[in-house]
Design a protein around this motif. Structure first.
Motif, PDB file in Angstrom:
ATOM      1  N   ALA A  86       0.796  -1.183  -0.089  1.00 33.46           N
ATOM      2  CA  ALA A  86       0.148   0.081   0.062  1.00 33.46           C
ATOM      3  C   ALA A  86       1.077   1.141   0.095  1.00 33.46           C
ATOM      4  CB  ALA A  86      -0.793   0.188   1.185  1.00 33.46           C
ATOM      5  N   PRO A  87       0.323   2.346  -0.657  1.00 30.79           N
ATOM      6  CA  PRO A  87       1.303   3.547  -0.932  1.00 30.79           C
ATOM      7  C   PRO A  87       1.690   4.239   0.715  1.00 30.79           C
ATOM      8  CG  PRO A  87      -0.487   3.530  -2.457  1.00 30.79           C
ATOM      9  CD  PRO A  87      -0.737   2.553  -1.312  1.00 30.79           C
ATOM     10  N   ASP A  88       3.049   4.484   0.666  1.00 25.49           N
ATOM     11  CA  ASP A  88       3.384   5.119   1.988  1.00 25.49           C
ATOM     12  C   ASP A  88       3.357   4.707   3.346  1.00 25.49           C
ATOM     13  OD1 ASP A  88       3.827   7.272   0.188  1.00 25.49           O
ATOM     14  OD2 ASP A  88       1.769   8.198   0.416  1.00 25.49           O
ATOM     15  N   ALA A  89       2.392   3.556   3.646  1.00 28.92           N
ATOM     16  CA  ALA A  89       2.387   2.925   4.756  1.00 28.92           C
ATOM     17  C   ALA A  89       3.473   2.291   5.333  1.00 28.92           C
ATOM     18  CB  ALA A  89       1.167   1.948   4.848  1.00 28.92           C
ATOM     19  N   VAL A  90       3.739   2.270   6.684  1.00 25.21           N
ATOM     20  CA  VAL A  90       4.923   1.603   7.133  1.00 25.21           C
ATOM     21  C   VAL A  90       4.501   0.591   8.256  1.00 25.21           C
ATOM     22  CG1 VAL A  90       6.854   3.357   6.861  1.00 25.21           C
ATOM     23  CG2 VAL A  90       5.456   3.226   8.757  1.00 25.21           C
ATOM     24  N   ALA A  91       5.158  -0.476   8.649  1.00 25.86           N
ATOM     25  CA  ALA A  91       4.653  -1.484   9.621  1.00 25.86           C
ATOM     26  C   ALA A  91       4.377  -0.715  10.899  1.00 25.86           C
ATOM     27  CB  ALA A  91       6.042  -2.580   9.730  1.00 25.86           C
ATOM     28  N   GLY A  92       3.177  -1.172  11.470  1.00 26.77           N
ATOM     29  CA  GLY A  92       2.617  -0.529  12.593  1.00 26.77           C
ATOM     30  C   GLY A  92       1.578   0.305  12.404  1.00 26.77           C
ATOM     31  N   ASP A  93       1.452   0.990  11.149  1.00 22.61           N
ATOM     32  CA  ASP A  93       0.219   1.950  10.648  1.00 22.61           C
ATOM     33  C   ASP A  93      -0.825   1.040  10.703  1.00 22.61           C
ATOM     34  OD1 ASP A  93       1.953   4.016  10.485  1.00 22.61           O
ATOM     35  OD2 ASP A  93       2.283   3.722   8.372  1.00 22.61           O
ATOM     36  N   THR A  94      -1.996   1.692  11.123  1.00 21.22           N
ATOM     37  CA  THR A  94      -3.314   1.067  11.375  1.00 21.22           C
ATOM     38  C   THR A  94      -4.330   2.189  10.792  1.00 21.22           C
ATOM     39  OG1 THR A  94      -3.462   1.671  13.670  1.00 21.22           O
ATOM     40  CG2 THR A  94      -2.910  -0.585  13.008  1.00 21.22           C
ATOM     41  N   GLY A  95      -5.760   1.443  10.591  1.00 22.37           N
ATOM     42  CA  GLY A  95      -6.670   2.395  10.294  1.00 22.37           C
ATOM     43  C   GLY A  95      -8.046   1.707  10.612  1.00 22.37           C
ATOM     44  N   LEU A  96      -8.894   2.546  10.802  1.00 20.31           N
ATOM     45  CA  LEU A  96     -10.508   1.977  11.175  1.00 20.31           C
ATOM     46  C   LEU A  96     -11.670   2.898  10.516  1.00 20.31           C
ATOM     47  CD1 LEU A  96     -11.222   0.443  14.474  1.00 20.31           C
ATOM     48  CD2 LEU A  96     -12.856   2.260  13.503  1.00 20.31           C
ATOM     49  N   ALA A  97     -12.476   2.029   9.961  1.00 25.72           N
ATOM     50  CA  ALA A  97     -13.506   2.803   9.387  1.00 25.72           C
ATOM     51  C   ALA A  97     -15.101   2.416  10.092  1.00 25.72           C
ATOM     52  CB  ALA A  97     -13.708   2.307   7.892  1.00 25.72           C
ATOM     53  N   VAL A  98     -15.798   3.549  10.183  1.00 29.47           N
ATOM     54  CA  VAL A  98     -17.129   3.252  10.765  1.00 29.47           C
ATOM     55  C   VAL A  98     -18.105   3.892   9.756  1.00 29.47           C
ATOM     56  CG1 VAL A  98     -16.609   3.598  13.030  1.00 29.47           C
ATOM     57  CG2 VAL A  98     -17.186   5.605  11.699  1.00 29.47           C
ATOM     58  N   SER A  99     -18.971   3.150   9.485  1.00 28.75           N
ATOM     59  CA  SER A  99     -20.074   3.221   8.269  1.00 28.75           C
ATOM     60  C   SER A  99     -21.347   3.195   8.396  1.00 28.75           C
ATOM     61  CB  SER A  99     -19.795   2.244   7.098  1.00 28.75           C
ATOM     62  OG  SER A  99     -20.397   1.059   7.517  1.00 28.75           O
ATOM     63  N   ALA A 100     -22.220   3.753   7.677  1.00 28.64           N
ATOM     64  CA  ALA A 100     -23.715   3.779   7.713  1.00 28.64           C
ATOM     65  C   ALA A 100     -24.250   2.724   7.271  1.00 28.64           C
ATOM     66  CB  ALA A 100     -24.182   5.188   7.253  1.00 28.64           C
ATOM     67  N   ASP A 101     -25.631   2.145   7.911  1.00 26.49           N
ATOM     68  CA  ASP A 101     -26.231   1.185   7.283  1.00 26.49           C
ATOM     69  C   ASP A 101     -27.356   1.711   6.466  1.00 26.49           C
ATOM     70  OD1 ASP A 101     -24.526  -0.725   8.112  1.00 26.49           O
ATOM     71  OD2 ASP A 101     -25.400  -1.314   9.736  1.00 26.49           O
ATOM     72  N   ASN A 102     -27.556   2.974   6.866  1.00 24.91           N
ATOM     73  CA  ASN A 102     -28.815   3.626   6.378  1.00 24.91           C
ATOM     74  C   ASN A 102     -28.484   4.706   5.691  1.00 24.91           C
ATOM     75  OD1 ASN A 102     -31.543   2.323   7.665  1.00 24.91           O
ATOM     76  ND2 ASN A 102     -29.864   2.488   9.266  1.00 24.91           N
ATOM     77  N   ASP A 103     -28.978   5.055   4.306  1.00 27.14           N
ATOM     78  CA  ASP A 103     -28.808   6.139   3.424  1.00 27.14           C
ATOM     79  C   ASP A 103     -29.050   7.412   4.165  1.00 27.14           C
ATOM     80  OD1 ASP A 103     -28.008   7.662   1.085  1.00 27.14           O
ATOM     81  OD2 ASP A 103     -29.861   7.247  -0.008  1.00 27.14           O
ATOM     82  N   GLY A 104     -27.935   8.412   4.194  1.00 26.40           N
ATOM     83  CA  GLY A 104     -28.104   9.401   4.569  1.00 26.40           C
ATOM     84  C   GLY A 104     -27.594   9.760   6.042  1.00 26.40           C
ATOM     85  N   ASP A 105     -27.067   8.679   6.763  1.00 26.75           N
ATOM     86  CA  ASP A 105     -26.715   8.767   8.000  1.00 26.75           C
ATOM     87  C   ASP A 105     -25.325   9.308   8.256  1.00 26.75           C
ATOM     88  OD1 ASP A 105     -28.925   7.782   9.104  1.00 26.75           O
ATOM     89  OD2 ASP A 105     -28.244   5.935   9.854  1.00 26.75           O
ATOM     90  N   LEU A 106     -24.459   9.130   7.050  1.00 26.59           N
ATOM     91  CA  LEU A 106     -23.323   9.684   7.114  1.00 26.59           C
ATOM     92  C   LEU A 106     -23.124  11.304   7.186  1.00 26.59           C
ATOM     93  CD1 LEU A 106     -20.046   9.687   7.019  1.00 26.59           C
ATOM     94  CD2 LEU A 106     -20.423   9.582   4.593  1.00 26.59           C
ATOM     95  N   ALA A 107     -24.176  11.769   6.387  1.00 22.33           N
ATOM     96  CA  ALA A 107     -24.606  13.312   6.263  1.00 22.33           C
ATOM     97  C   ALA A 107     -25.020  13.886   7.779  1.00 22.33           C
ATOM     98  CB  ALA A 107     -25.486  13.561   5.458  1.00 22.33           C
ATOM     99  N   ILE A 108     -25.651  13.208   8.342  1.00 18.97           N
ATOM    100  CA  ILE A 108     -26.113  13.513   9.777  1.00 18.97           C
ATOM    101  C   ILE A 108     -24.790  13.614  10.761  1.00 18.97           C
ATOM    102  CG2 ILE A 108     -27.759  13.034  11.642  1.00 18.97           C
ATOM    103  CD1 ILE A 108     -29.372  11.653   9.953  1.00 18.97           C
ATOM    104  N   ALA A 109     -24.257  12.360  10.512  1.00 20.46           N
ATOM    105  CA  ALA A 109     -22.758  12.476  11.458  1.00 20.46           C
ATOM    106  C   ALA A 109     -21.836  13.587  11.192  1.00 20.46           C
ATOM    107  CB  ALA A 109     -22.171  10.937  11.140  1.00 20.46           C
ATOM    108  N   ALA A 110     -21.504  13.805   9.992  1.00 19.65           N
ATOM    109  CA  ALA A 110     -20.907  14.975   9.457  1.00 19.65           C
ATOM    110  C   ALA A 110     -21.504  16.398   9.964  1.00 19.65           C
ATOM    111  CB  ALA A 110     -20.691  15.041   8.062  1.00 19.65           C
TER     112      ALA A 110
END
Length: 325
Positions: free
Chosen positions: A100-124
């Motif tokens: 993966a571009p740029d990442a080094v050992a020890g780097d991590t990431g985590l995604a949270v997501s919407a199950d219902n259309d439009g909920d991301l806009a409310i969170a933003a």
């Protein structure tokens, strides 16, 4: 009688979950009435050492245990190759150095997501009400014909961080409805759910879902990333050591504050489709997967000595490879 391994798993679950005041249970167990958060744990990724990445890719046992996929993504500007373990609603993504571009050992990431259309806009919108200025855009992907299509909408708090990046996402209808991808039809109006995206291939394996994860990162990263989860309605508890426990109703996230050179994924707790008949321990590179007894598995990763003097945030861009690094 409880075996030493069962006690070890119980202790790990307690450290991630019970301390938050919420009992651990498989993803399919009945839950008490509660207000659902807008967003929930979608997946986590980790850049592990090469030996572990190769073992995750080739382990015969792991291929039976989980719905494992080796996929290469392309967003028109960059490519990445990951090892994916897919559950019912959640999944894990692993990279080795150079995948993966740029990442080094020890780097991590985590995604949270919407199950219902439009909920991301409310969170933003909630983020803006909290005084933040979220970054928002639509991520695209190339399915192999050279034409980019919308994949998911994105929001995050900042692209400046040390080792850990968290973002919020919502799958686009154009992606889920594309006939080339064969996703199941919407189960309800506005269905952009994790369940729909992951399909049902987990039923042929033991692994059902991620219900706990511990990630070590810097105190600065914790301070920068957690407001996004608050805006999403995820329960947050700040610990005495400066770390954080976050709970979305099914998955507990523990962020452990450490110096950047000690960063990385530490533990993952998995719910199984059925209780394991016999406990099993499998070494996977520099990690150990304990399956059972009972309907849980604990995956522990050895600390990584990355030797990195410049972390991925040096570019000032999102770390996740799908964002063009």
């Amino acid at each position: 009688m409880r075996t030493p391994l069962s006690g070890f798993i119980a202790a790990a679950i307690a450290s991630l979950v019970i301390i938050s005041g919420i009992s651990a249970a498989p993803a399919h167990a009945a839950e008490e009435e509660r207000k659902d958060p807008l967003l929930a744990f979608n997946h986590a990724w980790a850049m592990v050492d090469r030996e572990t990445a190769d073992a995750i890719e080739h382990s015969e046992y792991l291929g039976e245990f989980a719905d494992r996929r080796i996929n290469t993504g392309n967003d028109g500007t960059s490519t990445w190759t990951g090892r994916y373990l897919l559950g019912k609603e959640t999944y894990l993504e692993f990279f080795g150095p150079g995948d993966a571009p740029d990442a080094v050992a020890g780097d991590t990431g985590l995604a949270v997501s919407a199950d219902n259309d439009g909920d991301l806009a409310i969170a933003a919108s909630n983020l803006r009400d909290m005084g933040a200025d979220p970054v928002e855009f639509t991520q695209v992907t190339d399915l192999g014909d050279g034409k980019l299509i919308p994949w998911f909408d994105v929001a995050y708090t900042t692209s400046t961080y040390d080792t850990f990046f968290s973002w919020a996402m919502e799958y686009r209808d154009e992606f889920l409805d594309d006939p080339r991808l064969s996703f199941p039809p919407a189960a309800f109006e506005g269905d952009v759910s994790r369940d729909r995206y992951n399909r049902d291939r987990y039923l042929d394996h033991q692994m059902r879902d991620v219900i706990g994860i511990q990630i070590a990162t810097t105190a600065a990263d914790i301070e920068k990333m957690v407001p996004l989860w608050r805006a999403a309605g995820i329960t947050i508890r700040v610990l005495k050591d400066g770390g954080v426990l976050a709970f979305d109703g099914t998955t507990t996230i523990r962020l452990l504050p450490v110096p950047a050179e000690e960063a990385g994924v530490r533990h993952i707790i998995l719910a199984l489709n059925e209780a394991a008949e016999e406990p099993h321990t499998e070494t996977i590179g520099n990690s150990t997967l304990h399956v059972g007894p009972g309907a849980y598995a604990l995956w522990t990763f050895d600390p990584i000595e990355s030797g990195a003097t410049t972390r991925s945030s040096g570019s000032g861009k999102p770390l996740h490879p799908a964002f063009g690094g």
